[in-house]
Design a protein around this motif. Structure first.
Motif, PDB file in Angstrom:
ATOM      1  N   ALA A  54     -11.575  -1.066  12.311  1.00 28.61           N
ATOM      2  CA  ALA A  54     -10.210  -1.214  12.817  1.00 28.61           C
ATOM      3  C   ALA A  54     -10.094  -2.437  13.719  1.00 28.61           C
ATOM      4  O   ALA A  54      -9.117  -3.194  13.629  1.00 28.61           O
ATOM      5  N   ALA A  57     -10.051  -5.474  11.569  1.00 27.05           N
ATOM      6  CA  ALA A  57      -8.840  -5.597  10.756  1.00 27.05           C
ATOM      7  C   ALA A  57      -7.598  -5.867  11.606  1.00 27.05           C
ATOM      8  O   ALA A  57      -6.727  -6.641  11.202  1.00 27.05           O
ATOM      9  N   GLY A  58      -7.500  -5.246  12.786  1.00 30.22           N
ATOM     10  CA  GLY A  58      -6.232  -5.367  13.517  1.00 30.22           C
ATOM     11  C   GLY A  58      -6.365  -5.418  15.022  1.00 30.22           C
ATOM     12  O   GLY A  58      -5.369  -5.300  15.735  1.00 30.22           O
ATOM     13  N   GLY A  59      -7.591  -5.585  15.548  1.00 32.77           N
ATOM     14  CA  GLY A  59      -7.779  -5.706  16.986  1.00 32.77           C
ATOM     15  C   GLY A  59      -7.674  -4.383  17.731  1.00 32.77           C
ATOM     16  O   GLY A  59      -7.634  -3.307  17.120  1.00 32.77           O
ATOM     17  N   LYS A  62      -4.904  -1.641  17.001  1.00 32.76           N
ATOM     18  CA  LYS A  62      -5.184  -0.941  15.745  1.00 32.76           C
ATOM     19  C   LYS A  62      -6.298   0.091  15.967  1.00 32.76           C
ATOM     20  O   LYS A  62      -6.224   1.227  15.480  1.00 32.76           O
ATOM     21  N   GLU A  65      -5.029   3.176  17.599  1.00 33.29           N
ATOM     22  CA  GLU A  65      -4.312   4.013  16.615  1.00 33.29           C
ATOM     23  C   GLU A  65      -5.276   4.795  15.731  1.00 33.29           C
ATOM     24  O   GLU A  65      -5.076   5.974  15.452  1.00 33.29           O
ATOM     25  N   SER A 159      -2.995  -2.584  25.730  1.00 30.77           N
ATOM     26  CA  SER A 159      -3.779  -1.399  25.345  1.00 30.77           C
ATOM     27  C   SER A 159      -3.435  -0.230  26.257  1.00 30.77           C
ATOM     28  O   SER A 159      -3.255   0.902  25.800  1.00 30.77           O
ATOM     29  N   LYS A 162      -0.192   1.281  25.236  1.00 26.31           N
ATOM     30  CA  LYS A 162      -0.337   2.048  23.990  1.00 26.31           C
ATOM     31  C   LYS A 162      -1.002   3.403  24.277  1.00 26.31           C
ATOM     32  O   LYS A 162      -0.565   4.453  23.802  1.00 26.31           O
TER      33      LYS A 162
END
Ligand code: HEC
Length: 194
Positions: A54, A57-59, A62, A65, A159, A162
């Motif tokens: 993850a 792919a998306g930092g 991601k 999530e 972060s 989130k």
């Protein structure tokens, strides 16, 4: 007669030696503990590889999530494969569903005391014990470099936002390298006694 007792002596000696060999080997070969170590490794390894994928792919966002949506699912899958429940818990939890029960809280407190007394957190574990008719086991999870971005004391603002959105009651930040972040925890139903 003499010959007979010599044979008896030899036989006896052999048995004693075999018995001794078995007792000295036993701790290394405890199959249940080996199985639990294997389960802990599977869960830790699976979470780590999901997180790395993850991140690549998306930092960080991601990865948060993915942790949010997949951690429980991965633990459930490994529990089913193993035939007992394996999960994670902590004294400072992020997801309330991972909250420790009374026995787990007590073990986590003992882990903290053992760390304070100088034990290496990477080696801290309980024995396998029977609690209310179930086998239970826990192993400490030390905080490493890779954990700081989501559990350290300098979580990046986006972060942190989130995490706060997904876990409004989050308590799992402010950790330092080498702290005990939490523990893997195993609960297994005992076979019914006949
Ligand atoms: C990308 C962010 C991120 C990173 C990096 C990260 N975690 Fe987490 N961690 C989370 C999230 C999100 C949860 C909540 C998962 C859930 O909903 O079950 C969590 C939950 C946990 C839990 C379960 C207990 C609880 O508080 O709910 C443990 C134990 C844990 N993390 C340890 C670690 C360790 C050890 C590392 C480093 C090897 C690490 N984490 C790295 C985001 C992260």
């Amino acid at each position: 007669m003499k010959k007979h007792s010599l044979i008896t002596l030899l036989l006896c000696n052999c048995f004693t030696l075999t018995a001794l060999a078995e007792t000295t080997e036993a701790p290394k070969l405890n199959p249940k503990l080996a199985q639990y170590h294997g389960a802990v490794k599977s869960l830790g390894g699976a979470l780590m590889s999901e997180m790395k994928a993850a991140l690549a792919a998306g930092g960080g966002l991601k990865a948060i999530e993915i942790c949010h949506s997949k951690a429980a699912e991965i633990a459930e899958k490994i529990s089913q494969e193993q035939g007992f429940k394996v999960g994670r818990t902590s004294l400072k939890i992020r997801n309330d569903k991972n909250a420790p029960d009374a026995w787990e809280t007590e073990q986590l407190q003992k882990f903290e005391a053992r760390k304070q007394a100088g034990e290496d957190p990477a080696k801290i574990e309980t024995e396998i014990v029977e609690v209310d008719g179930k086998l239970r086991y826990m192993k400490a999870i030390p905080l490493q470099d890779t954990c700081l971005s989501c559990h350290g004391d300098k979580v990046a603002p986006e972060s942190a936002t989130k995490i706060q959105t997904l876990y409004p009651t989050d308590k799992a930040t402010g950790f330092k390298l080498g702290d005990i972040r939490g523990a893997f925890t195993i609960t297994e139903n005992m076979p019914a006694k006949k």
